[in-house]
Design a protein around this motif. Structure first.
Motif, PDB file in Angstrom:
ATOM      1  N   UNK A   1     -48.303  57.934   6.867  1.00  0.00           N
ATOM      2  CA  UNK A   1     -48.718  56.469   6.828  1.00  0.00           C
ATOM      3  C   UNK A   1     -49.158  55.641   8.391  1.00  0.00           C
ATOM      4  N   UNK A   2     -48.576  56.354   9.322  1.00  0.00           N
ATOM      5  CA  UNK A   2     -49.055  56.215  10.069  1.00  0.00           C
ATOM      6  C   UNK A   2     -51.004  56.446  10.635  1.00  0.00           C
ATOM      7  N   UNK A   3     -51.609  57.438  10.374  1.00  0.00           N
ATOM      8  CA  UNK A   3     -52.916  57.713  10.465  1.00  0.00           C
ATOM      9  C   UNK A   3     -53.069  58.268   9.053  1.00  0.00           C
ATOM     10  N   UNK A   4     -54.580  59.402   8.739  1.00  0.00           N
ATOM     11  CA  UNK A   4     -54.754  59.883   7.756  1.00  0.00           C
ATOM     12  C   UNK A   4     -54.301  61.103   7.118  1.00  0.00           C
ATOM     13  N   UNK A   5     -55.063  61.729   6.058  1.00  0.00           N
ATOM     14  CA  UNK A   5     -55.182  63.396   5.795  1.00  0.00           C
ATOM     15  C   UNK A   5     -55.671  63.702   7.338  1.00  0.00           C
ATOM     16  N   UNK A   6     -56.740  63.589   6.779  1.00  0.00           N
ATOM     17  CA  UNK A   6     -58.453  63.960   7.743  1.00  0.00           C
ATOM     18  C   UNK A   6     -57.751  63.817   9.038  1.00  0.00           C
ATOM     19  N   UNK A   7     -57.241  62.697   9.380  1.00  0.00           N
ATOM     20  CA  UNK A   7     -57.271  63.398  10.839  1.00  0.00           C
ATOM     21  C   UNK A   7     -56.290  63.973  11.513  1.00  0.00           C
ATOM     22  N   UNK A   8     -54.980  63.990  10.874  1.00  0.00           N
ATOM     23  CA  UNK A   8     -53.451  64.418  10.695  1.00  0.00           C
ATOM     24  C   UNK A   8     -54.656  66.613  11.024  1.00  0.00           C
ATOM     25  N   UNK A   9     -55.329  66.650   9.678  1.00  0.00           N
ATOM     26  CA  UNK A   9     -55.798  67.804  10.012  1.00  0.00           C
ATOM     27  C   UNK A   9     -56.354  68.204  11.074  1.00  0.00           C
ATOM     28  N   UNK A  10     -58.075  67.769  11.245  1.00  0.00           N
ATOM     29  CA  UNK A  10     -58.757  67.814  12.582  1.00  0.00           C
ATOM     30  C   UNK A  10     -56.942  67.916  13.331  1.00  0.00           C
ATOM     31  N   UNK A  11     -56.489  67.178  14.313  1.00  0.00           N
ATOM     32  CA  UNK A  11     -55.279  67.255  15.031  1.00  0.00           C
ATOM     33  C   UNK A  11     -54.572  68.565  14.598  1.00  0.00           C
ATOM     34  N   UNK A  12     -54.295  69.332  13.911  1.00  0.00           N
ATOM     35  CA  UNK A  12     -53.628  70.176  14.014  1.00  0.00           C
ATOM     36  C   UNK A  12     -54.542  71.681  14.302  1.00  0.00           C
ATOM     37  N   UNK A  13     -55.715  71.851  13.130  1.00  0.00           N
ATOM     38  CA  UNK A  13     -56.469  72.809  13.567  1.00  0.00           C
ATOM     39  C   UNK A  13     -57.548  72.868  14.793  1.00  0.00           C
ATOM     40  N   UNK A  14     -57.866  72.406  15.503  1.00  0.00           N
ATOM     41  CA  UNK A  14     -58.682  71.805  16.382  1.00  0.00           C
ATOM     42  C   UNK A  14     -57.931  72.330  17.400  1.00  0.00           C
ATOM     43  N   UNK A  15     -56.776  71.719  17.834  1.00  0.00           N
ATOM     44  CA  UNK A  15     -55.969  71.632  18.656  1.00  0.00           C
ATOM     45  C   UNK A  15     -55.128  72.335  18.598  1.00  0.00           C
ATOM     46  N   UNK A  16     -54.028  72.215  17.956  1.00  0.00           N
ATOM     47  CA  UNK A  16     -52.381  72.429  17.960  1.00  0.00           C
ATOM     48  C   UNK A  16     -52.606  73.984  17.714  1.00  0.00           C
ATOM     49  N   UNK A  17     -53.069  74.641  16.717  1.00  0.00           N
ATOM     50  CA  UNK A  17     -53.287  76.308  15.709  1.00  0.00           C
ATOM     51  C   UNK A  17     -53.817  76.435  17.121  1.00  0.00           C
ATOM     52  N   UNK A  18     -54.485  76.753  17.784  1.00  0.00           N
ATOM     53  CA  UNK A  18     -55.414  77.840  18.634  1.00  0.00           C
ATOM     54  C   UNK A  18     -54.246  77.190  20.065  1.00  0.00           C
ATOM     55  N   UNK A  19     -54.425  77.064  20.279  1.00  0.00           N
ATOM     56  CA  UNK A  19     -53.412  76.402  21.838  1.00  0.00           C
ATOM     57  C   UNK A  19     -51.502  76.699  21.443  1.00  0.00           C
ATOM     58  N   UNK A  20     -51.598  76.832  20.534  1.00  0.00           N
ATOM     59  CA  UNK A  20     -50.062  77.117  20.706  1.00  0.00           C
ATOM     60  C   UNK A  20     -49.892  78.830  19.975  1.00  0.00           C
ATOM     61  N   UNK A  21     -50.643  78.549  19.704  1.00  0.00           N
ATOM     62  CA  UNK A  21     -50.935  80.946  19.195  1.00  0.00           C
ATOM     63  C   UNK A  21     -51.550  81.266  20.348  1.00  0.00           C
ATOM     64  N   UNK A  22     -52.317  80.712  21.405  1.00  0.00           N
ATOM     65  CA  UNK A  22     -52.768  81.929  22.311  1.00  0.00           C
ATOM     66  C   UNK A  22     -51.204  81.860  23.412  1.00  0.00           C
ATOM     67  N   UNK A  23     -50.983  80.895  23.439  1.00  0.00           N
ATOM     68  CA  UNK A  23     -49.457  80.243  24.062  1.00  0.00           C
ATOM     69  C   UNK A  23     -48.748  81.631  24.182  1.00  0.00           C
ATOM     70  N   UNK A  24     -48.259  81.655  22.559  1.00  0.00           N
ATOM     71  CA  UNK A  24     -47.109  83.192  22.248  1.00  0.00           C
ATOM     72  C   UNK A  24     -47.820  83.841  23.313  1.00  0.00           C
ATOM     73  N   UNK A  25     -49.004  84.258  22.492  1.00  0.00           N
ATOM     74  CA  UNK A  25     -49.909  85.654  22.775  1.00  0.00           C
ATOM     75  C   UNK A  25     -49.573  85.613  23.942  1.00  0.00           C
ATOM     76  N   UNK A  26     -49.614  84.984  25.106  1.00  0.00           N
ATOM     77  CA  UNK A  26     -49.879  85.313  25.888  1.00  0.00           C
ATOM     78  C   UNK A  26     -48.276  85.485  26.811  1.00  0.00           C
TER      79      UNK A  26
END
Length: 775
Positions: free
Chosen positions: A324-349
């Motif tokens: 409710x603080x944002x919108x669906x597309x904004x949350x999807x972009x934040x996860x897919x573009x920023x969080x997902x690749x960053x966190x996976x690279x951190x764990x792999x490293x």
């Protein structure tokens, strides 16, 4: 009586647009007479949709903010996941491939596929969270325990969503089963309250584990610091975090977003560095066969370790709860573009580093940082851990606000902190309660191990309940095919149950903590709602005869006070018992009396034009009105002056329109069978004019005097009369009920905010009417 299908404005008086009526060739037929509440309900055809298009600039702006508010929790999981998974050390470096594969596919399966692409679609007009799901379901089936549903509710423009398919029969069968099963209604309510309590519990555990993990890294350089001192530093940081909450999500998000974005860039870069320097073979973990090998090799210990693996998706529910603080597309972009690749690279490293240095698993994150980057990373890590707390704190505020207006939580002051974005709220009482609990948990446990055991249970429990509720949404509302309905709970619910069983293995080692929090919160919410339902039923069973006002009109000794009286009651059907009690104690009533019921619908927002429903209480010339004021659970309640002005303006419009109906008013609409068909094109024009302009153009007979009287009395002032109901258990009630009602409920009622403090009614215009209800 036939259901009306017309769309009439509250103020059906005349502006320039009304001249269109005169030019139309309309048959001189008399209007059919409908109940005024039905007449008022369908004013705005179509209304504005919650799915209104949002520009890309706004979406990217919100996506940037969401990085700072929603994803801090998941983003800081690399601080403690490997240490929580390998609590007894790494016996075989091949186990790292199995755990890394588990992390990869857990993040893909639950946050990415389930939440990003399925659960976020199950929003309630843009709002997410457990109560949003419950309210969405309750609009399609009468599962509410409070019997205040009205036919007019379904006429609100945002109330219903279009079904994407024609699979109606199955949905109606399930709907009827739910509506006719009191046990199912209670069970669904308790499940919703349990999930809500767990999310609020996350608001306690997230700050503790995130900040404690980050601050603990300082021991690598400051070896003389004790664990107690580290806990003390953590407590100081947590206190500051909660003190800045009052500035609002908007400002906090903007402040935190650049920091958390820097954090994601850092952990991704460090991950790439460790991968290239230590062991690129960990990329084999993308092959899921290593998961099978891991469980074959470790058996029960592998299953136990899942309690640590699940921490890689902590904070996932914040994606939905903070929607409710944002919108669906904004949350999807934040996860897919920023969080997902960053966190996976951190764990792999980290996995690549541990393949070479398995002995450092207890402090993997800080040990794997290149030397020159240690202090910058430490500072950003502490800041990111603080931000991780923000997601669940914001979610707790949003959920408490929703549950309060749905009658499931004692009264607290909800402050809307942004004029630009809906749903951004701050609740002082909850903020300071969470702060005290965070300080206590950190001071008692001092290490992340036991907090981590508790955290896993809270995270997966909420996710599993969300799976159950979304499955109901798929069946009843989306009317999805049976194959997809079956696959959703089997795949996602099955995975969550496996993780939950592992988390419960460590129940005695701190896992009990979220259940203790949930039990306390459930008791508060269930007690409040139980008495709320019974209090409403008492008013319903003791409502006043429809002849009561006619009897008052015949009494010569009853004084009429100057001004307008607003008498508040929750009852939407009939005259509440508080009215004769008021007349008995103070033998007078105001010249104009409006009996107001403030009602929250299971919908996030309601247009102001659709908010007020009026009805005359006979005799009409006695100037007593019934008014139902409808809000959505995310609507901001107006201040008293604004509320008075809106209500009186709509009351005048109602009187004006009612006059047309009573006199035939055949220039407005024409009769067509059992329905009154509107003339399209005039609705917006009518609403665009002020009421005074419209009545000056074409005043109906008999309404002007009454409207002028209303205006004169308005100038004399408005007095707000609140029912000060003392609720007690009936004399023959059992012992348990007396404890709940006489002690638990009344303790909460006296120690939480009073109604006048919620609505900010000035004391010089407030009259309390005391009455005792026996339930």
């Amino acid at each position: 009586m036939a259901e009306p299908q017309h769309t009439s404005s509250n103020g059906a008086a005349h502006s320039d647009a009304d001249s269109e009526y005169a030019s139309e060739k309309m048959p001189p037929k008399r209007l059919q007479r409908f109940d005024s509440l039905h007449m008022e309900a369908g004013k705005i055809p179509g209304g504005s949709t919650h799915a209104a298009k949002v520009g890309w600039a706004t979406t990217l702006h919100l996506a940037f903010q969401s990085i700072g508010v929603v994803y801090g929790d998941m983003g800081t999981s690399p601080l403690y996941v490997f240490s929580s998974t390998f609590t007894n050390g790494i016996n075989n470096t091949d186990d790292l491939l199995g755990v890394m594969s588990l992390i990869i596919y857990t993040v893909i399966l639950l946050p990415l596929i389930k939440y990003c692409f399925i659960v976020l679609r199950a929003n309630d007009n843009g709002d997410g969270g457990t109560f949003a799901l419950y309210s969405l379901i309750s609009r399609y089936a009468r599962i509410s325990l409070i019997p205040n549903q009205q036919a007019e509710d379904a006429m609100v423009s945002r109330y219903k969503l279009e079904s994407p398919t024609n699979r109606i029969k199955r949905a109606h069968w399930i709907k009827n089963k739910m509506e006719n099963s009191p046990k199912f209604k209670v069970m669904l309510f308790l499940v919703t309250v349990l999930a809500t309590s767990m999310v609020i519990g996350d608001g306690v555990l997230t700050p503790c584990i995130s900040v404690l993990s980050a601050v603990g890294g300082i021991k690598q350089k400051a070896t003389t610091l004790t664990q107690g001192q580290i806990a003390g530093i953590t407590i100081a940081i947590l206190i500051v975090l909660f003190l800045v909450q009052r500035f609002g999500t908007d400002k906090v998000g903007y402040t935190f977003a650049p920091i958390i974005l820097t954090w994601f860039i850092l952990i991704a870069g460090i991950g790439v560095y460790n991968l290239s320097k230590h062991d690129t073979s960990v990329l084999k973990a993308f092959n899921p066969k290593y998961i099978v090998d891991y469980f074959k090799r470790n058996g029960k210990q592998g299953w136990i370790s899942l309690g640590g693996v699940i921490l890689c998706i902590t904070g996932t529910e914040a994606m939905f709860a903070d929607l409710g603080h944002f919108n669906v597309r904004a949350v999807q972009i934040g996860f897919s573009v920023v969080l997902f690749p960053s966190v996976l690279l951190a764990y792999i490293g980290q996995a690549a580093y541990l393949r070479i240095h398995p002995e450092n698993v207890a402090n993997t994150f800080y040990k794997s940082i290149p030397g020159p980057l240690y202090w910058p990373t430490f500072v950003v890590a502490v800041a990111a851990a603080i931000i991780a707390s923000q997601a669940m704190i914001s979610g707790a505020f949003a959920i408490i606000a929703q549950s309060q207006v749905l009658g499931c939580f004692p009264r607290v002051r909800v402050t809307h902190t942004s004029t630009k974005y809906e749903g951004q709220v701050y609740i002082p009482e909850i903020n300071y309660a969470l702060m005290i609990l965070c300080v206590a948990v950190t001071a008692i446990f001092q290490t992340t191990e036991k907090i981590g055991n508790a955290y896993g249970i809270a995270v997966v429990f909420v996710m599993f309940i969300t799976t159950l509720l979304v499955t109901l949404v798929m069946v009843m509302i989306w009317k999805t095919s049976l194959l997809w309905i079956a696959l959703f709970p089997v795949i996602f619910g099955g995975a969550e149950l496996i993780y939950l069983s592992s988390a419960f293995y460590k129940f005695t080692q701190g896992g009990y903590l979220p259940l203790v929090f949930a039990a306390i919160l459930m008791f508060i919410m269930a007690t409040w709602h139980y008495v709320h339902v019974h209090r409403y039923n008492y008013e319903l069973q003791n409502k006043v005869s429809s002849n009561y006002v006619a009897e008052l009109a015949s009494r010569r000794n009853l004084a009429r006070l100057p001004g307008i009286g607003f008498l508040y009651s929750e009852l939407v059907q009939g005259i509440p018992p508080i009215l004769p009690h008021l007349v008995e104690k103070v033998p007078s009533i105001h010249t104009v009396l409006v009996i107001i019921s403030i009602k929250y619908l299971p919908i996030s927002k309601i247009e102001t034009s659709e908010r007020f429903l009026f009805r005359y209480v006979e005799p009409t010339d006695y100037r007593v009105f019934r008014c139902v004021v409808r809000y959505g659970y995310n609507d901001k309640v107006e201040d008293p002056r604004e509320f008075e002005g809106l209500l009186i303006e709509h009351l005048k419009q109602f009187i004006h329109e009612e006059s047309f109906y009573s006199q035939g008013g055949d220039h407005l609409t024409e009769e067509s069978g059992d329905a009154i068909e509107p003339y399209a094109g005039v609705q917006e024009a009518r609403l665009s004019k002020s009421f005074s302009d419209r009545i000056a153009t074409f005043p109906p007979n008999g309404s002007i005097d009454e409207i002028q009287t209303i205006q004169r009395e308005m100038e004399d002032g408005v007095v707000h009369m609140l029912g000060e109901t003392n609720v007690v258990a009936e004399p023959n009630a059992d012992f348990f009920k007396k404890i709940i009602v006489d002690y638990a409920y009344n303790f909460m009622r006296k120690n939480f905010r009073q109604p006048e403090k919620i609505t900010c009614i000035p004391h010089n215009r407030l009259l309390r009417v005391g009455m005792t209800y026996e339930i």
